[in-house]
Motif scaffolding. Sequence first.
Motif, PDB file in Angstrom:
ATOM      1  N   LEU A  32     -39.720 -19.074 -21.359  1.00  0.00           N
ATOM      2  CA  LEU A  32     -40.201 -17.956 -20.553  1.00  0.00           C
ATOM      3  C   LEU A  32     -41.694 -17.753 -20.769  1.00  0.00           C
ATOM      4  N   VAL A  33     -42.408 -17.469 -19.684  1.00  0.00           N
ATOM      5  CA  VAL A  33     -43.791 -17.016 -19.722  1.00  0.00           C
ATOM      6  C   VAL A  33     -43.855 -15.693 -18.975  1.00  0.00           C
ATOM      7  N   THR A  34     -44.556 -14.704 -19.528  1.00  0.00           N
ATOM      8  CA  THR A  34     -44.633 -13.402 -18.878  1.00  0.00           C
ATOM      9  C   THR A  34     -46.082 -12.948 -18.763  1.00  0.00           C
ATOM     10  N   VAL A  35     -46.330 -12.118 -17.750  1.00  0.00           N
ATOM     11  CA  VAL A  35     -47.628 -11.451 -17.608  1.00  0.00           C
ATOM     12  C   VAL A  35     -47.381  -9.969 -17.367  1.00  0.00           C
ATOM     13  N   SER A  36     -48.224  -9.136 -17.952  1.00  0.00           N
ATOM     14  CA  SER A  36     -48.079  -7.698 -17.783  1.00  0.00           C
ATOM     15  C   SER A  36     -48.478  -7.293 -16.368  1.00  0.00           C
ATOM     16  N   ASP A  37     -47.921  -6.191 -15.894  1.00  0.00           N
ATOM     17  CA  ASP A  37     -48.200  -5.692 -14.546  1.00  0.00           C
ATOM     18  C   ASP A  37     -48.739  -4.274 -14.664  1.00  0.00           C
ATOM     19  N   VAL A 221     -33.910  -8.522 -25.110  1.00  0.00           N
ATOM     20  CA  VAL A 221     -35.155  -9.287 -25.145  1.00  0.00           C
ATOM     21  C   VAL A 221     -36.226  -8.427 -25.813  1.00  0.00           C
ATOM     22  N   PHE A 222     -36.906  -8.973 -26.801  1.00  0.00           N
ATOM     23  CA  PHE A 222     -37.862  -8.191 -27.583  1.00  0.00           C
ATOM     24  C   PHE A 222     -39.264  -8.757 -27.409  1.00  0.00           C
ATOM     25  N   ASN A 223     -40.167  -7.941 -26.831  1.00  0.00           N
ATOM     26  CA  ASN A 223     -41.596  -8.258 -26.852  1.00  0.00           C
ATOM     27  C   ASN A 223     -42.116  -7.997 -28.262  1.00  0.00           C
ATOM     28  N   VAL A 224     -42.643  -9.019 -28.914  1.00  0.00           N
ATOM     29  CA  VAL A 224     -43.133  -8.872 -30.289  1.00  0.00           C
ATOM     30  C   VAL A 224     -44.645  -9.079 -30.290  1.00  0.00           C
ATOM     31  N   MET A 225     -45.376  -7.969 -30.368  1.00  0.00           N
ATOM     32  CA  MET A 225     -46.830  -8.037 -30.429  1.00  0.00           C
ATOM     33  C   MET A 225     -47.270  -8.324 -31.867  1.00  0.00           C
ATOM     34  N   LEU A 258     -30.856  -6.446 -35.752  1.00  0.00           N
ATOM     35  CA  LEU A 258     -31.225  -5.594 -34.622  1.00  0.00           C
ATOM     36  C   LEU A 258     -30.671  -6.090 -33.289  1.00  0.00           C
ATOM     37  N   ARG A 259     -30.011  -7.273 -33.282  1.00  0.00           N
ATOM     38  CA  ARG A 259     -29.228  -7.756 -32.140  1.00  0.00           C
ATOM     39  C   ARG A 259     -30.062  -8.258 -30.958  1.00  0.00           C
ATOM     40  N   PHE A 260     -31.271  -8.687 -31.194  1.00  0.00           N
ATOM     41  CA  PHE A 260     -32.053  -9.289 -30.114  1.00  0.00           C
ATOM     42  C   PHE A 260     -31.711 -10.764 -29.999  1.00  0.00           C
ATOM     43  N   ASP A 261     -31.608 -11.239 -28.745  1.00  0.00           N
ATOM     44  CA  ASP A 261     -31.264 -12.642 -28.523  1.00  0.00           C
ATOM     45  C   ASP A 261     -32.401 -13.449 -27.911  1.00  0.00           C
ATOM     46  N   THR A 262     -33.485 -12.793 -27.527  1.00  0.00           N
ATOM     47  CA  THR A 262     -34.630 -13.472 -26.933  1.00  0.00           C
ATOM     48  C   THR A 262     -35.895 -12.812 -27.461  1.00  0.00           C
ATOM     49  N   PHE A 263     -36.884 -13.629 -27.807  1.00  0.00           N
ATOM     50  CA  PHE A 263     -38.141 -13.104 -28.337  1.00  0.00           C
ATOM     51  C   PHE A 263     -39.297 -13.584 -27.485  1.00  0.00           C
ATOM     52  N   VAL A 264     -40.158 -12.632 -27.096  1.00  0.00           N
ATOM     53  CA  VAL A 264     -41.365 -12.929 -26.332  1.00  0.00           C
ATOM     54  C   VAL A 264     -42.553 -12.604 -27.234  1.00  0.00           C
TER      55      VAL A 264
END
Length: 287
Positions: A32-37, A221-225, A258-264
């Motif tokens: 996955l690739v994401t961009v903020s909106d 899904v967890f956004n990890v800054m 914490l039960r997250f299955d995807t990390f961004v």
Amino acid sequence: MTDYGVALPAAADRLPELLEATVIAEDLGAGLVTVSDHPYLPSELDAWTLVPLLLARTSRVRVATNVTALPFRSPSVIAKGAATLQHTSGGRFVLGLGSGGPYDGLPGWGAQWPTLGEAIGALDEAIPLLRRLWSGRPVTHDGAYYRLRDATAVAGASPDPVPPIWVGAFKPRMLALTGRHADAWLPTNAYLSLDEVPAMQRAVDEGAVAAGRDPSAVRRVFNVMGVIDDDRPPRNDQLLVGSAGHWAEALTDYRERLRFDTFVFWPVRGDTRRQTELFLQTVVPKL
């Protein structure tokens, strides 16, 4: 199976970095690739213009808005754009969606609703409406926030697959609607305390059960800054900072406790291209 992605900069002065990091992420196996909106931020380019550019430069990786602020776009326009992106990318678009925030300043930029409460109500109504608009059948809708007559957002066949909807949510009302409607919950570490996450997960579960859904239907899904850097003092709170080993240990805890299955991974310092390489080459293999 755990999935991994990256959040890349939408800043106008970092466009080459964004484009190169997207290709690096795909080449190194990111899912996955994401961009903020954030259309209301003068420093950022428009995500809905960037997403098709990123999809055109890749062939496998999914691309997501992280996340679209509903008050600036009508459901019919969002549905049309998402259906178009699915058709043109072979089904690789993910619709991250939220009410926008911090909300106080958004009405001055033209947000459709004057209060956050109304924006949340509109989101609750919009998500089922989006799925109806992707059905290929004309939609007539007379709701509290939206009214449509014989509208359809599909040009040709219905999108296959239907774009998943991932909701950015933190507070009880948003968490409940996430469980009720969303395909995934998409919070960010910078805006919560890790100690709050178990209760937030339960709130999503309860929203799903109340709507007759299996909570396991909602991805987590967890956004990890943070930043991967051996030389910085380690942190594991609203930013994750430290070595690859420190990151791997923290993400393992986020997954198992914490039960997250995807990390961004959302790099906050350094060159995004190098940070993306470090995440996918030195952190992910340790997991």
